[in-house]
Design an enzyme around this catalytic site. Structure first.
Site, short mmCIF file in Angstrom:
data_model
loop_
_atom_site.label_atom_id
_atom_site.label_comp_id
_atom_site.label_asym_id
_atom_site.label_seq_id
_atom_site.Cartn_x
_atom_site.Cartn_y
_atom_site.Cartn_z
N LEU A 31 0.82 -1.21 0.00
CA LEU A 31 0.00 0.00 0.00
C LEU A 31 0.86 1.27 0.00
O LEU A 31 0.52 2.28 -0.62
CB LEU A 31 -0.91 0.00 1.24
CG LEU A 31 -1.47 1.37 1.62
CD1 LEU A 31 -2.58 1.76 0.67
CD2 LEU A 31 -1.93 1.40 3.05
N HIS A 74 -1.13 -10.19 -2.31
CA HIS A 74 0.05 -10.44 -3.15
C HIS A 74 0.20 -11.88 -3.62
O HIS A 74 1.28 -12.29 -4.01
CB HIS A 74 1.33 -9.98 -2.43
CG HIS A 74 1.28 -8.55 -2.01
ND1 HIS A 74 1.21 -7.51 -2.92
CD2 HIS A 74 1.24 -7.97 -0.78
CE1 HIS A 74 1.15 -6.37 -2.25
NE2 HIS A 74 1.16 -6.62 -0.96
N ARG A 90 -9.20 -0.30 -4.02
CA ARG A 90 -8.26 -1.44 -3.96
C ARG A 90 -8.62 -2.35 -2.79
O ARG A 90 -8.67 -3.57 -2.92
CB ARG A 90 -6.84 -0.88 -3.81
CG ARG A 90 -5.72 -1.91 -3.74
CD ARG A 90 -4.38 -1.16 -3.69
NE ARG A 90 -3.20 -2.04 -3.63
CZ ARG A 90 -2.60 -2.43 -2.52
NH1 ARG A 90 -3.08 -2.05 -1.33
NH2 ARG A 90 -1.52 -3.20 -2.56
N GLN A 130 1.23 -5.74 -8.69
CA GLN A 130 1.57 -5.72 -7.27
C GLN A 130 0.50 -6.41 -6.42
O GLN A 130 0.79 -6.95 -5.35
CB GLN A 130 1.76 -4.26 -6.82
CG GLN A 130 2.37 -4.09 -5.45
CD GLN A 130 1.65 -3.03 -4.65
OE1 GLN A 130 0.44 -3.11 -4.45
NE2 GLN A 130 2.38 -2.03 -4.20
#
Length: 312
Positions: free
Chosen positions: A94, A202, A118, A251
């Site tokens: 982040l 991730h 997100r 990412q």
């Protein structure tokens, strides 16, 4: 600008109830920054960070805007108080979005709405209780990767945060993570402990979130970073806006290469790091990532004053 200075911005896990309270009481700029973010989000973000409820602050779609805003508030305060501009910026997960605001690639208002989205997409990608993350301490990266491969058994589990030598975070489907924890313990891990998170960040389970997030990334009028930015996915300085946007999407489902990112900073002469955000998670990691690196913090009035004095 100081050529030896880099600012690094923390990710989730750095939030706490009452964060920046003392600095907010001392500097109106902190409260002004939170008001700007609150106006963009449509709720009082400062009240949430100060009064809670804590469960709400810890929801990923609230945590992400809160940490980003706190980080940007400290960045603005650093500049307002005459602090030197860094030669590089980087952010952990982040924190990359906080770094992008600092580098002038997007506005605070754009950024808080972007990371709120997100967080929502990450939460939606894996129903609560079905994913997990765990911290593995005391094993080489390759051994953790091997343990994950063995534990997968057709499910997702992988090493996702290379935080410092001997500290790797894994993520994936809950049962697969539990198997990997046992596999890491069997291989001699000093500790292998589940993390209290609602989303397995991730890892490949986040790819659907990335696909949906592409629309939000595309909708923003990105500017080229005015300060060189080392990205998580590549551990390299971003080359152009297309690469920047692609890596922000990747990412979500690819590992955070923090060790290599700090080594990239050090290799470029940036060994004086400033952790620009609440808490001091990165300071503990950075010193183990590369020789000769020191990290200052800005999260309290005393820490801020000490950093200003040390880096004047």
């Amino acid at each position: 600008m100081s050529t030896s200075l880099a600012f690094v911005f923390p990710g989730q896990g750095s939030q706490s109830l009452g964060m920046l309270a003392e600095l907010g009481a001392q500097y109106p700029l902190i409260l002004d920054t939170f008001k700007e973010a609150s106006d963009a989000l449509g709720y009082d973000l400062w009240a949430l960070t100060q009064q809670g409820p804590e469960e709400q602050l810890n929801q990923t779609d609230k945590t992400q805007p809160a940490i980003l805003t706190a980080s940007v508030a400290l960045w603005r305060l650093w500049l307002a108080e005459g602090g030197a501009r860094p030669a590089f910026v980087a952010g952990h997960s982040l924190g990359e979005y906080s770094a992008l605001v600092a580098a002038g690639s997007l506005t605070l208002g754009e950024a808080v709405k972007l990371v709120e989205r997100r967080g929502q997409l990450m939460q939606d990608a894996v129903p609560a209780g079905q994913g997990g993350m765990a911290a593995i301490l005391g094993l080489d990266d390759a051994v953790v990767i091997e343990a994950c491969a063995e534990a997968a058994q057709g499910e997702v589990v992988s090493a996702v945060n290379f935080n410092s030598p001997g500290q790797v975070v894994i993520a994936g489907a809950k049962a697969a993570v539990e198997r990997a924890i046992e596999g890491c313990k069997a291989r001699g891990a000093k500790r292998a402990l589940p993390l209290p998170v609602s989303v397995p960040s991730h890892c490949e389970l986040m790819r659907p979130a990335a696909e949906r997030f592409a629309e939000s990334i595309a909708a923003i009028n990105w500017q080229a970073p005015q300060i060189p930015l080392v990205q998580n996915v590549s551990a390299a300085v971003v080359a152009d806006l297309d690469t920047l946007k692609r890596d922000l999407l990747e990412q979500l489902y690819k590992p955070v290469r923090w060790v290599e990112s700090v080594q990239t900073l050090a290799a470029n002469g940036a060994t004086e790091l400033v952790e620009c955000g609440p808490g001091k998670v990165l300071a503990g990691l950075n010193k183990r990532c590369a020789d000769g690196v020191s990290t200052s913090n800005l999260n309290t009035p005393d820490a801020f004053a000490a950093a200003r004095a040390a880096l004047a």
